[in-house]
Design an enzyme around this catalytic site. Structure first.
Site, short mmCIF file in Angstrom:
data_model
loop_
_atom_site.label_atom_id
_atom_site.label_comp_id
_atom_site.label_asym_id
_atom_site.label_seq_id
_atom_site.Cartn_x
_atom_site.Cartn_y
_atom_site.Cartn_z
N HIS A 3 0.86 -1.20 0.00
CA HIS A 3 0.00 0.00 0.00
C HIS A 3 0.89 1.24 0.00
O HIS A 3 1.23 1.79 1.06
CB HIS A 3 -0.92 -0.01 1.22
N HIS B 170 1.29 4.90 -2.50
CA HIS B 170 0.82 5.68 -3.64
C HIS B 170 2.01 6.26 -4.40
O HIS B 170 2.93 6.78 -3.78
CB HIS B 170 -0.09 6.82 -3.16
N ASP C 127 -6.20 2.94 -9.37
CA ASP C 127 -7.32 3.21 -8.46
C ASP C 127 -8.18 4.36 -8.93
O ASP C 127 -7.72 5.32 -9.54
CB ASP C 127 -6.81 3.43 -7.02
N GLY D 296 -9.32 8.11 -2.28
CA GLY D 296 -9.97 9.41 -2.15
C GLY D 296 -10.81 9.46 -0.88
O GLY D 296 -10.87 8.50 -0.12
N HIS E 268 -9.71 0.98 -0.86
CA HIS E 268 -9.53 1.57 0.46
C HIS E 268 -10.89 1.54 1.17
O HIS E 268 -11.93 1.75 0.54
CB HIS E 268 -9.16 3.06 0.36
N GLU F 193 -10.66 3.91 6.60
CA GLU F 193 -9.54 4.75 7.04
C GLU F 193 -10.08 5.93 7.84
O GLU F 193 -9.62 6.21 8.94
CB GLU F 193 -8.75 5.26 5.83
N ASP G 275 1.83 3.92 2.85
CA ASP G 275 0.85 4.86 2.30
C ASP G 275 1.51 5.96 1.46
O ASP G 275 1.62 5.84 0.25
CB ASP G 275 0.00 5.44 3.44
#
Length: 340
Positions: free
Chosen positions: A14, A16, A135, A166, A193, A196, A274
């Site tokens: 995970h 980005h 994504d 998002g 996701h 969160e 992340d």
């Protein structure tokens, strides 16, 4: 413990792409695109990058995003990430890419894919294998979903999964179900996701409506014992990002993070970063923080590394090879004592 964690062959599930941009990468982009207004002086950039709060994180994130204009910029991002991973003995990563945002910034899909492909080849030369998750930026709604699916269906090299990120609040998961169904039929894995910044209901929706194979974050699952039981029973892994959760104020500290409850309940936990430089995180740092806070033995830390390998979408022979590597490092450090 630090040298043990470094020696473990690791997997990141995970991270980005834009959020992985470290100082060196951003300096290179800022000098290439001075009109973006991002500091081109290292010490000034380091100050700009120092995490203050979530709004500041978004400001920095979008500043970096605004400098990704060409295939060369994508390549620079990928190679920067690969260097950071290689330095931590991370052998494989599944990287979240949001092609629709790059296209909105004026790039063609072909340019995005070309930058990803050349960056992936360079990463391989550094000893890091990369795969992609495309994504949907949830805040862009159904058009973002349609476009992301269209990009995914061109089957770019290295694409293994289809995701959704998002803001979670007010963006229902169920509306994206048809896009996930089509992606699944095309052979992609589904990794949205959820949980969160919202409660367990978002995770339930990801599991039921999107048929998630893995959950990005899943932090709030512990608020619903039935959900925790379901995740453990079905073996649905969570991509847990402790430092990120602390920085974005979803949890107060690593010591109050529900990762212990997840592990105790038999949930498959993987540790991830992340947006690492933005949050001052590294994958080795996540392992070290969780190990020291929870008092884990080396065998328990190795189990977390194994979880990430098993939860990955690598072919089985590659998984076996990495698992053997983890076992041999544990043997070397423990000599059969299992760290107690």
């Amino acid at each position: 413990m630090r040298s043990f964690i470094h020696a473990l062959p690791k997997v990141e599930l995970h991270v980005h792409l834009v959020g992985s941009a470290g100082i060196d990468t951003v300096l290179e982009l800022a000098r290439r695109h001075p009109s973006a207004g991002v500091p081109v002086d290292r010490s000034e950039l380091e100050r700009f990058y120092t995490f203050r709060d979530f709004d500041h994180f978004l400001k920095v994130y979008w500043a970096v995003q605004s400098m990704v204009k060409s295939r060369d910029d994508i390549h620079t991002l990928v190679v920067g990430l690969a260097r950071d991973l290689a330095a931590q003995n991370v052998r494989y990563a599944e990287v979240t890419v949001t092609p629709y945002n790059h296209v909105l910034d004026g790039m063609s899909a072909d340019e995005v894919f070309a930058g990803l492909a050349s960056g992936r080849a360079s990463a391989s030369a550094l000893g890091v294998e990369l795969a992609w998750c495309f994504d949907i930026p949830g805040e862009k709604g159904l058009i973002g979903a349609r476009e992301t699916l269209a990009f995914a269906l061109t089957s770019p090299e290295g694409l293994v999964s289809f995701g959704l990120a998002g803001p979670e609040a007010g963006v229902g998961r169920a509306q994206f179900a048809p896009f996930f169904d089509t992606a699944r039929e095309a052979g992609l894995h589904c990794v949205p996701h959820a949980g969160e910044t919202t409660g367990p209901e978002t995770i339930w929706s990801a599991v039921r409506d999107l048929r998630a194979e893995r959950i990005g974050h899943g932090t709030s699952c512990v608020q619903d014992p039935a959900l925790v039981e379901h995740l453990a029973l079905k073996g649905i892994p969570l991509e847990v990002c402790p430092t990120s959760n602390v920085r974005t104020q979803q949890v107060a500290s690593i010591s109050s993070h529900p990762v212990r409850q997840m592990l105790d309940a038999g949930v498959v936990v993987t540790l991830n970063t992340d947006d690492p430089p933005f949050f001052g995180a590294t994958l080795e740092g996540e392992y070290l923080a969780v190990a020291s806070t929870l008092g884990l033995s080396r065998a328990e830390v190795a189990r977390l590394a194994e979880n990430a390998v098993l939860a990955s979408f690598l072919p089985n022979p590659r998984k076996t090879s990495l698992l053997e590597g983890i076992a041999s490092v544990l043997e070397e450090f423990d000599g059969g004592t299992h760290g107690h």
